[in-house]
Structure formats: C-alpha cells, structure tokens
Design an enzyme around this catalytic site. Structure first.
Site, mmCIF file in Angstrom:
data_model
loop_
_atom_site.group_PDB
_atom_site.id
_atom_site.type_symbol
_atom_site.label_atom_id
_atom_site.label_comp_id
_atom_site.label_asym_id
_atom_site.label_seq_id
_atom_site.Cartn_x
_atom_site.Cartn_y
_atom_site.Cartn_z
ATOM 1 N N HIS A 24 39.028 44.427 34.133
ATOM 2 C CA HIS A 24 38.443 44.763 35.425
ATOM 3 C C HIS A 24 39.450 45.378 36.384
ATOM 4 O O HIS A 24 39.285 45.333 37.602
ATOM 5 C CB HIS A 24 37.736 43.551 36.039
ATOM 6 C CG HIS A 24 36.335 43.430 35.520
ATOM 7 N ND1 HIS A 24 36.067 43.088 34.218
ATOM 8 C CD2 HIS A 24 35.142 43.662 36.091
ATOM 9 C CE1 HIS A 24 34.760 43.092 34.030
ATOM 10 N NE2 HIS A 24 34.166 43.440 35.164
ATOM 11 N N ASP A 66 36.252 36.765 44.570
ATOM 12 C CA ASP A 66 34.826 36.926 44.896
ATOM 13 C C ASP A 66 33.970 37.023 43.638
ATOM 14 O O ASP A 66 32.811 36.635 43.637
ATOM 15 C CB ASP A 66 34.610 38.212 45.711
ATOM 16 C CG ASP A 66 35.246 38.119 47.074
ATOM 17 O OD1 ASP A 66 35.587 36.997 47.495
ATOM 18 O OD2 ASP A 66 35.421 39.165 47.714
ATOM 19 N N GLU A 85 35.484 35.301 55.228
ATOM 20 C CA GLU A 85 35.675 36.715 54.893
ATOM 21 C C GLU A 85 35.032 37.550 55.993
ATOM 22 O O GLU A 85 34.648 37.014 57.044
ATOM 23 C CB GLU A 85 35.080 37.052 53.522
ATOM 24 C CG GLU A 85 35.904 36.509 52.359
ATOM 25 C CD GLU A 85 35.675 37.223 51.038
ATOM 26 O OE1 GLU A 85 34.936 38.226 51.005
ATOM 27 O OE2 GLU A 85 36.236 36.763 50.020
HETATM 28 P P1 FAD Z 1 42.756 43.032 33.314
HETATM 29 O O1 FAD Z 1 42.213 44.177 34.067
HETATM 30 O O2 FAD Z 1 42.339 42.906 31.914
HETATM 31 O O3 FAD Z 1 44.348 43.035 33.414
HETATM 32 C C1 FAD Z 1 45.010 43.223 34.649
HETATM 33 C C2 FAD Z 1 46.527 43.213 34.445
HETATM 34 O O4 FAD Z 1 46.940 41.929 34.061
HETATM 35 C C3 FAD Z 1 47.001 44.159 33.350
HETATM 36 O O5 FAD Z 1 48.269 44.645 33.681
HETATM 37 C C4 FAD Z 1 47.092 43.267 32.146
HETATM 38 O O6 FAD Z 1 48.002 43.737 31.192
HETATM 39 C C5 FAD Z 1 47.528 41.949 32.769
HETATM 40 N N1 FAD Z 1 47.014 40.786 32.060
HETATM 41 C C6 FAD Z 1 45.749 40.525 31.684
HETATM 42 N N2 FAD Z 1 45.687 39.328 31.092
HETATM 43 C C7 FAD Z 1 46.932 38.822 31.099
HETATM 44 C C8 FAD Z 1 47.520 37.633 30.631
HETATM 45 N N3 FAD Z 1 46.819 36.695 30.030
HETATM 46 N N4 FAD Z 1 48.838 37.458 30.811
HETATM 47 C C9 FAD Z 1 49.592 38.391 31.429
HETATM 48 N N5 FAD Z 1 49.098 39.542 31.869
HETATM 49 C C10 FAD Z 1 47.784 39.755 31.726
HETATM 50 N N6 FAD Z 1 40.729 40.330 42.834
HETATM 51 C C11 FAD Z 1 40.945 39.395 43.768
HETATM 52 O O7 FAD Z 1 42.074 38.931 43.939
HETATM 53 N N7 FAD Z 1 39.918 38.927 44.541
HETATM 54 C C12 FAD Z 1 38.643 39.344 44.374
HETATM 55 O O8 FAD Z 1 37.753 38.895 45.063
HETATM 56 C C13 FAD Z 1 38.388 40.312 43.368
HETATM 57 N N8 FAD Z 1 37.136 40.742 43.132
HETATM 58 C C14 FAD Z 1 36.913 41.646 42.149
HETATM 59 C C15 FAD Z 1 35.601 42.058 41.902
HETATM 60 C C16 FAD Z 1 35.351 42.959 40.900
HETATM 61 C C17 FAD Z 1 33.922 43.385 40.646
HETATM 62 C C18 FAD Z 1 36.420 43.516 40.170
HETATM 63 C C19 FAD Z 1 36.153 44.550 39.136
HETATM 64 C C20 FAD Z 1 37.726 43.134 40.419
HETATM 65 C C21 FAD Z 1 37.992 42.195 41.407
HETATM 66 N N9 FAD Z 1 39.275 41.758 41.678
HETATM 67 C C22 FAD Z 1 39.489 40.805 42.633
HETATM 68 C C23 FAD Z 1 40.442 42.339 41.008
HETATM 69 C C24 FAD Z 1 40.842 41.508 39.806
HETATM 70 O O9 FAD Z 1 41.341 40.245 40.207
HETATM 71 C C25 FAD Z 1 41.959 42.183 39.016
HETATM 72 O O10 FAD Z 1 41.609 43.486 38.681
HETATM 73 C C26 FAD Z 1 42.269 41.385 37.765
HETATM 74 O O11 FAD Z 1 43.411 41.893 37.159
HETATM 75 C C27 FAD Z 1 41.117 41.476 36.818
HETATM 76 O O12 FAD Z 1 41.254 40.512 35.815
HETATM 77 P P2 FAD Z 1 41.045 40.958 34.324
HETATM 78 O O13 FAD Z 1 40.949 39.722 33.538
HETATM 79 O O14 FAD Z 1 39.929 41.922 34.221
HETATM 80 O O15 FAD Z 1 42.449 41.686 34.094
#
Ligand code: FAD
Length: 541
Positions: free
Chosen positions: A99, A163, A275
């Site tokens: 994400h 969120d 918020e």
């Molecule tokens: P990914 O996109 O898969 O990875 C993100 C990064 O972390 C990459 O660099 C990846 O290599 C690394 N990574 C992933 N997993 C691991 C692991 N296990 N160990 C080490 N590194 C790792 N963020 C907020 O803080 N607050 C919010 O309210 C919020 N709302 C959101 C709502 C939506 C609809 C979306 C799409 C995003 C939102 N985000 C929010 C952002 C979100 O927290 C970050 O984009 C987060 O990285 C997404 O988690 P993911 O599991 O999809 O990570």
C-alpha cells in the site's frame, strides 16, 4: 547435484536452482556446498502484484519473488544475496500489503519477499497485574485488521492505529503508523516492545529498548533499510465496546486549529481520537462521509444551501471511547467538551458505533469506491508533517496550488505531539524541536481515469512537487517534511533527515545492511558489491 534440486520446482517455476547454480560458481564463499542447502527456499517467477502498489505510479518488475514460510528462509536469502559477488546487483524488498504510493516495496530486477506468506501468528499476553503489560506477539506480514479482530475476542486492542487497517505490521512500523490516537499514545512505532528482525546480512536478531537497542530503533520508522521485521511485540490495552464519533464544522481555519490543539492538550484525558479535514466542496464531504452517513442528509444542505457561493469549511473529527467504569455518559462528555469549542453554532453531529466499526471505517469508503471502479486507480498522494508555526501558511499554499473543484479525495489535517515520539527511532519529524505541536496534512487524491489521463496525473505530481519544494524551502519558513517520504536524489534525502539524522542513518545502514541490499524502492542508497563494502556508505557529504 542439480538433479537433486529438481524436486524443488513442483508446480511453481523455481528460479532458485539457476540462481544458486550461478551463486555456487561465482561465490567467493565456499560455504555453499549444494543447492540442497536451500531446500525450503523456492524463488518464484514474478507475480503481477510484486510490481504493483496502491499508488499505481511506479511498476518496477523484480527478477523473482520469495514467499517465505519462516524467518529462516528470509535469512537464508539475505545471506546468499550478500555473500556472492555474482549477486552484486540483486536487491531485496519486503512487501507487506503493497500500500505504498511510490514503489517503496518494489525491487527492480531484485527479489520481492511477499510477507503475507509468513504464517500469521498472533499470541496474546494478558497483564497479570501491576507492572505487567498486556501485549501481543504478531508476525510482520499480518494485517492490522486481523490483529484487531483477534485481540477484540480477548477484550483487548492495540492503542495506536492507522486510519486504514489492511496494512501490515511490518509496513506501518517501517514508516511510523499514525492516526487520530497518535496525540495520545504516539505513533505505532512508540507502542512496540520488541522486534524480530532479519538484517540485510541475514542475521536473525531479537531486539528491544534494552537488547540491541540501536537496531530496534533503526528499524522503527527505518523505511525497511536495516532489516525485515518478521515479528513484533505490540502493547495492547482494554478495548472499549463503543465509540462516540463526532464531527464539528468551522468556517475559520484559526478556530479550527485552535480547537484541535485544545482537544489534544487541555482535553486530552477526555478524548481518545482527534483528526480533521478540509471540506473543499459538497462532493468532498459526501465522499468522506460514507461511514458517517446517518447524519449526512442534514449536514450538506446546511453547509451548502442551494444557490450559495463556493465556501471552504474545516471539520474536526473526534471520538470518545465508552468504558464501563466511566462516570459520565458519552453524550454528557461531548456536551461538556463542545461548550469550550468554537465550531459554527449547532454544526456538530455524532454517531455511536462499535469500536470495530469505528477503527475499520475506511473499509466502508473502500467498498464504495470499489463499487464505482475508483479504488484501483492512481493515487498521487502527498503527506507532510508541518510544524504548528507553519500550518496556516501551508494551508494557504495548498489552497493556492490545487484546484479545489477538481480535487478528488480527502485532505486530512490534524495535530500530534512531538513528545510522544522517540527521537532514537528513524522516523523524522520537522524542527524546530521546541515546537511541541506538529500537524500531519494528508492530501489523498485519486486520479479518476475517466477524467484524469496520464498528462493530468503528471500535472498532479508536479503540483505535489511544487508543494513539497515550497513547504520545505528555508526562506519561506514553513519547514515541512514529508511523511512516507519519496525522493530520488541523495541530496533530498540528506535534507529530509537533516545532518545529525542522516549521519546516524548512514552509520546504521553500514552496520546492518552494508551492501545496500534492502528496500531499494526507497531510492536512498545504491546497491554495492562486496568489494565496495569497506568504502563509507555515503556518496557525498
Ligand atoms: P508496503 O507498501 O508493502 O511496504 C512499505 C515499505 O516498508 C517498503 O519499503 C517495504 O519494503 C517495507 N516493508 C514492508 N514490510 C516490511 C517488513 N516486514 N519489514 C521491514 N520492512 C518492510 N499510514 C499511516 O501512518 N496512517 C494512516 O492512516 C494511513 N492510511 C492509509 C490508508 C490507505 C488507503 C493507504 C493505501 C495507506 C495508508 N497509510 C497510512 C500508509 C501506510 O501506512 C504505508 O504505506 C505502509 O507502508 C503500508 O503498509 P504495507 O504493509 O502496505 O507496506
């Protein structure tokens, strides 16, 4: 030898044998005696999701994908990749829920580790009394929604949220993890007791504030640069049964921010979530209120009477948890609080919902957007931390730059408190350090494909760059910094971290991932070969 490895192929196409073969041939380390040493490792042909993220702006294809079933497999992969001179170009990215917006979990010609394949283990430890915390041990690829559903069965829940809950533990802990509870409990990275990490060199380390603390804090907010989180120990507390969810509207930005700050400071013991968002037009309140909808029919005609000229509003959203031991009813608390606030008279609305519904509210928005084909579209999002002293100027910059009629998506604005963040962690907040209140502003727009083509998407990205550049220009003095940062030059990264934190980042990188194998999608460091290892991990300073 190769004959023995053929059993690894089964139904999937295994690139590993080929890779291992080349590694064996070229590795200066002769610890690799047989491809069977990697028995459980099964590299797969790349999947469609491995080069895809929520942003749908970058699509970098990896060479292969690993779907690990244990932390040991990740360790083996990283040991292999960092031991061989052949693999000097191979990078490794953990992918949580994918994400990210700007390809952060992608690895062009590298290996993507899909963390959802790790067995989802959630072990709850309930406090046995004074001095003993309740916590949960959860694997790094688990989504927060699954953690919430499991802990609620025990009447518990983590304290600090995002969120949206369909994000992984490892993904949000690599950034910070912020939401309306951050002012009270700090970001998610301030609510972690221990981590299991596989470093860039493949070492499996359990770290905490007292055990390998430097690695622990490096990883928290570390953008995936220092290690892959395979498990986290997260603080939990008693979960409320229901929540009073309130929205109050303002036509004055100063009153709006003053009340937000009042809520998170003077009234912090009464309120559990704060918020806020900018209401650009009727459409923007409609699209951000699907989950809050019971009251929507009465809000819109009052804010936007037909025939009136365009007007911008600001909305504070706060929530109060119900607990059996609370002396006043939720309505009494809201009434008492609202007397001290300066919203437009009578423009306050509330709903009472379960805690699960409240925390999972964005899922309702997601389902609605999916129904209209507007979820799987490009998302040129921009999130910025803005010190309190710059927030009014930042709001003006934002409204001058964007076209408010064409803006599709919410613009979130809410304050957090710096002292709830641990400065040892890698996450960055903007200075000056003496300003306690910092705002997060999330410009979460979608590029609706029916109205926004590639050229239009590029225009939105240009607008984002303009906002970022102006808001971080020292002469203009807003002093904002990106959250979920995205830069492509080292100079910008250095600016982002500031001198002290940049030096610390480089030192930590040299220690835990000296060949720059991990998280190449962040574009901070360039992959190096073992021969280059001794050179300091800085391109220029
Ligand atoms: P990914 O996109 O898969 O990875 C993100 C990064 O972390 C990459 O660099 C990846 O290599 C690394 N990574 C992933 N997993 C691991 C692991 N296990 N160990 C080490 N590194 C790792 N963020 C907020 O803080 N607050 C919010 O309210 C919020 N709302 C959101 C709502 C939506 C609809 C979306 C799409 C995003 C939102 N985000 C929010 C952002 C979100 O927290 C970050 O984009 C987060 O990285 C997404 O988690 P993911 O599991 O999809 O990570």
């Amino acid at each position: 030898m190769l004959m023995e490895s053929s059993s690894l192929f089964r139904n999937k196409i295994s690139f590993l044998s080929f890779l291992v073969f080349l590694l064996v041939l070229s590795s200066p380390c002769k610890f690799i005696q047989s491809p069977m040493d990697f028995g459980p490792l099964n590299l797969l042909q790349t999947t469609k999701t491995a080069s895809l993220d929520f942003g749908r702006i970058y699509f970098n294809t990896p060479l292969a994908v690993l779907r690990p079933e244990s932390a040991k497999e990740i360790s083996l992969l990283l040991k292999l990749v960092s031991a061989s001179s052949f693999s000097r170009v191979i990078t490794v990215a953990a992918r949580g829920a994918g994400h990210s917006i700007n390809g952060q979990a992608q690895a062009l010609n590298g290996i993507v580790v899909e963390m959802d394949s790790l067995p989802s283990s959630i072990e709850i430890h309930k406090s046995r009394g004074l001095g003993d915390y309740s916590y949960v041990d959860v694997s790094g690829g688990t989504m927060w929604i699954d953690l919430l559903e499991d802990t609620l069965k025990e009447g518990l829940a983590p304290r600090s949220w995002t969120d949206y809950l369909y994000l992984t533990i490892g993904g949000t802990l690599s950034n910070a993890g912020i939401s309306g509870q951050t002012f009270k409990y700090g970001p998610q990275i301030s609510n972690v007791l221990q981590l299991d990490v596989v470093t860039g060199t493949g070492d499996l380390v359990t770290c905490s504030p007292t055990k390998s603390p430097d690695l622990f804090y490096a990883v928290l907010g570390g953008l995936g640069q220092f290690g892959i989180i395979t498990s986290a120990r997260i603080l939990v507390q008693e979960a409320p049964t229901k929540v009073k969810w309130v929205r109050a509207f303002y036509d004055d930005f100063e009153k709006f921010t003053r009340d937000q700050e009042l809520l998170i400071t003077t009234m912090a013991d009464k309120v559990d979530y704060v918020e806020g968002f900018i209401v650009l037009n009727e459409q923007s309140i409609q699209s951000s209120s699907i989950a809050f909808s019971p009251n929507l029919t009465s809000i819109i005609p009052q804010l936007f009477p037909s025939g009136s000229s365009p007007q911008i509003y600001y909305c504070i959203e706060f929530a109060i948890h119900d607990h059996p031991n609370k002396h006043s009813t939720l309505d009494q608390v809201v009434e008492e609080m609202s007397k001290k606030m300066s919203f437009i008279p009578s423009h306050i609305y509330s709903v009472e919902v379960s805690y699960l519904y409240f925390l999972n509210r964005v899922k309702v928005e997601e389902m609605n957007l999916r129904e209209h084909g507007l979820w799987d579209v490009s998302h040129p999002w921009l999130n910025m931390f803005v010190p309190k002293s710059g927030i009014a100027k930042f709001k003006d910059l934002l409204l001058e730059t964007i076209s408010s009629n064409a803006f599709e998506g919410p613009i979130l604005i809410y304050p957090i408190l710096r002292d709830k963040w641990n400065s040892d962690a890698s996450a960055v907040l903007p200075g000056p350090g003496e300003e306690r209140v910092v705002y997060i502003v999330g410009m979460l727009r979608s590029a609706n494909p029916t109205r926004c083509s590639t050229i239009c998407l590029n225009d939105l990205l240009t607008e984002n760059r303009k906002i970022t550049q102006t808001a971080s220009d020292p002469i203009i003095g807003i002093r904002a910094k990106q959250y979920l940062p995205h830069y492509s030059s080292e100079e910008h990264w250095q600016d982002h971290f500031g001198e002290h934190q940049w030096r610390r980042l480089v030192r930590r990188k040299t220690e835990y991932d000296p060949l720059n194998v991990l998280a190449p999608g962040q574009k901070i460091f360039t992959r190096r070969s073992p021969k280059e290892k001794l050179r300091p991990n800085v391109r220029s300073q």
